[in-house]
Design a protein around this motif. Sequence first.
Motif, PDB file in Angstrom:
ATOM      1  N   ILE A   1       0.866  -1.174   0.000  1.00 31.49           N
ATOM      2  CA  ILE A   1       0.000   0.000   0.000  1.00 31.49           C
ATOM      3  C   ILE A   1       0.905   1.227   0.000  1.00 31.49           C
ATOM      4  CG2 ILE A   1      -1.721   1.349   1.259  1.00 31.49           C
ATOM      5  CD1 ILE A   1      -2.850  -1.240   2.356  1.00 31.49           C
ATOM      6  N   GLY A   2       0.795   2.037  -1.047  1.00 29.94           N
ATOM      7  CA  GLY A   2       1.584   3.260  -1.169  1.00 29.94           C
ATOM      8  C   GLY A   2       0.753   4.455  -0.751  1.00 29.94           C
ATOM      9  N   LEU A   3       1.179   5.124   0.309  1.00 24.68           N
ATOM     10  CA  LEU A   3       0.429   6.245   0.865  1.00 24.68           C
ATOM     11  C   LEU A   3       0.702   7.524   0.080  1.00 24.68           C
ATOM     12  CD1 LEU A   3       0.943   5.621   4.703  1.00 24.68           C
ATOM     13  CD2 LEU A   3      -0.768   4.654   3.140  1.00 24.68           C
ATOM     14  N   GLY A   4      -0.361   8.158  -0.377  1.00 27.54           N
ATOM     15  CA  GLY A   4      -0.239   9.345  -1.200  1.00 27.54           C
ATOM     16  C   GLY A   4       0.427  10.504  -0.497  1.00 27.54           C
ATOM     17  N   SER A   5       1.168  11.298  -1.281  1.00 26.34           N
ATOM     18  CA  SER A   5       1.844  12.492  -0.775  1.00 26.34           C
ATOM     19  C   SER A   5       2.419  13.230  -1.968  1.00 26.34           C
ATOM     20  CB  SER A   5       2.972  12.103   0.194  1.00 26.34           C
ATOM     21  OG  SER A   5       4.056  11.538  -0.521  1.00 26.34           O
ATOM     22  N   HIS A   6       3.273  14.211  -1.688  1.00 22.88           N
ATOM     23  CA  HIS A   6       3.956  14.939  -2.754  1.00 22.88           C
ATOM     24  C   HIS A   6       5.131  14.155  -3.325  1.00 22.88           C
ATOM     25  CE1 HIS A   6       6.233  15.795   0.940  1.00 22.88           C
ATOM     26  NE2 HIS A   6       7.279  15.809   0.139  1.00 22.88           N
ATOM     27  N   ASP A   7       5.495  13.046  -2.676  1.00 23.20           N
ATOM     28  CA  ASP A   7       6.749  12.348  -2.948  1.00 23.20           C
ATOM     29  C   ASP A   7       6.525  11.152  -3.864  1.00 23.20           C
ATOM     30  OD1 ASP A   7       9.179  11.111  -2.925  1.00 23.20           O
ATOM     31  OD2 ASP A   7       9.380  11.008  -0.741  1.00 23.20           O
ATOM     32  N   LEU A   8       6.912  11.276  -5.135  1.00 21.45           N
ATOM     33  CA  LEU A   8       6.768  10.169  -6.088  1.00 21.45           C
ATOM     34  C   LEU A   8       7.709   9.013  -5.775  1.00 21.45           C
ATOM     35  CD1 LEU A   8       6.290  11.934  -9.544  1.00 21.45           C
ATOM     36  CD2 LEU A   8       4.681  10.383  -8.427  1.00 21.45           C
ATOM     37  N   GLY A   9       8.632   9.226  -4.848  1.00 22.26           N
ATOM     38  CA  GLY A   9       9.495   8.140  -4.425  1.00 22.26           C
ATOM     39  C   GLY A   9       8.718   6.980  -3.836  1.00 22.26           C
ATOM     40  N   VAL A  10       7.527   7.248  -3.292  1.00 24.97           N
ATOM     41  CA  VAL A  10       6.665   6.172  -2.782  1.00 24.97           C
ATOM     42  C   VAL A  10       6.284   5.227  -3.922  1.00 24.97           C
ATOM     43  CG1 VAL A  10       4.428   5.647  -1.737  1.00 24.97           C
ATOM     44  CG2 VAL A  10       5.797   7.547  -0.849  1.00 24.97           C
ATOM     45  N   ALA A  11       5.892   5.794  -5.049  1.00 27.06           N
ATOM     46  CA  ALA A  11       5.530   4.966  -6.207  1.00 27.06           C
ATOM     47  C   ALA A  11       6.739   4.227  -6.747  1.00 27.06           C
ATOM     48  CB  ALA A  11       4.911   5.844  -7.295  1.00 27.06           C
ATOM     49  N   ASP A  12       7.893   4.895  -6.775  1.00 27.34           N
ATOM     50  CA  ASP A  12       9.113   4.240  -7.248  1.00 27.34           C
ATOM     51  C   ASP A  12       9.454   3.033  -6.379  1.00 27.34           C
ATOM     52  OD1 ASP A  12       9.211   6.308  -9.052  1.00 27.34           O
ATOM     53  OD2 ASP A  12      10.907   7.323  -8.101  1.00 27.34           O
ATOM     54  N   THR A  13       9.336   3.199  -5.057  1.00 31.28           N
ATOM     55  CA  THR A  13       9.652   2.111  -4.136  1.00 31.28           C
ATOM     56  C   THR A  13       8.666   0.969  -4.282  1.00 31.28           C
ATOM     57  OG1 THR A  13      10.640   3.681  -2.574  1.00 31.28           O
ATOM     58  CG2 THR A  13      10.003   1.535  -1.702  1.00 31.28           C
ATOM     59  N   ALA A  14       7.375   1.295  -4.426  1.00 38.80           N
ATOM     60  CA  ALA A  14       6.369   0.256  -4.626  1.00 38.80           C
ATOM     61  C   ALA A  14       6.653  -0.538  -5.899  1.00 38.80           C
ATOM     62  CB  ALA A  14       4.975   0.870  -4.686  1.00 38.80           C
TER      63      ALA A  14
END
Length: 222
Positions: free
Chosen positions: A30-43
């Motif tokens: 589960i990738g928690l939304g924010s300003h940081d696209l690094g979350v999507a990259d890590t997922a």
Amino acid sequence: MISTQTWADARQLWDFHQMHHEPRPCSVAIGLGSHDLGVADTAADFYRRGLVPLIVFTGATSRTTAERMPRGEAVHYRERALALGVPAAAVLVEPQARNTGENIRFSRAVLEEADVEVSSVLLISKPYEERRAYATARKIWPEVDIVSASSPMTFEAYLDSIGDARLVIDMLVGALQRLMIYPKRGFMIPQSVPNDVAAAYERLRQEGFTSRIVADGTPAGC
């Protein structure tokens, strides 16, 4: 000018916010939304490594992301993951959540509706939100194992990636305040805050790093 003491205090909060969990195979990410696209990259990286068969991206927009992600955080995250090679069938989107508690509750509902059996969650957040995300998920979804994760970055590298040191320190302070006050509001499980971390937090507040502080008594969500 940010003083040497302020940098040391901010780094101490940064280290505390990270859970240092070792990523391992889980039922879902589960990738928690924010300003940081690094979350999507890590997922996307976890998916490619075979740690998860499915990703849920969750998040609407906020004052921080409205201009940068006008179609919503979860939608932009999905687009990023697909561009990195994740197949569309492996990504679910939850586009309504506006705080961490809603991220967890609404993602759980999306997974239940999709008839996905979940026993463990690889929970991906910004690096300084790992502990807050973990404590929130453990409160809302106690029956699943939670592995807290984020982009593997040093404090200095993260500052460089955001380009706004004051904003990052404000976020560190705000996240710690929530760890201290939200358990009493029923939003998350308690987390023990060491004395030296609490002292660093107080010094940063006194230095004026308070733009992300929740006013006492404000019925804010997690």
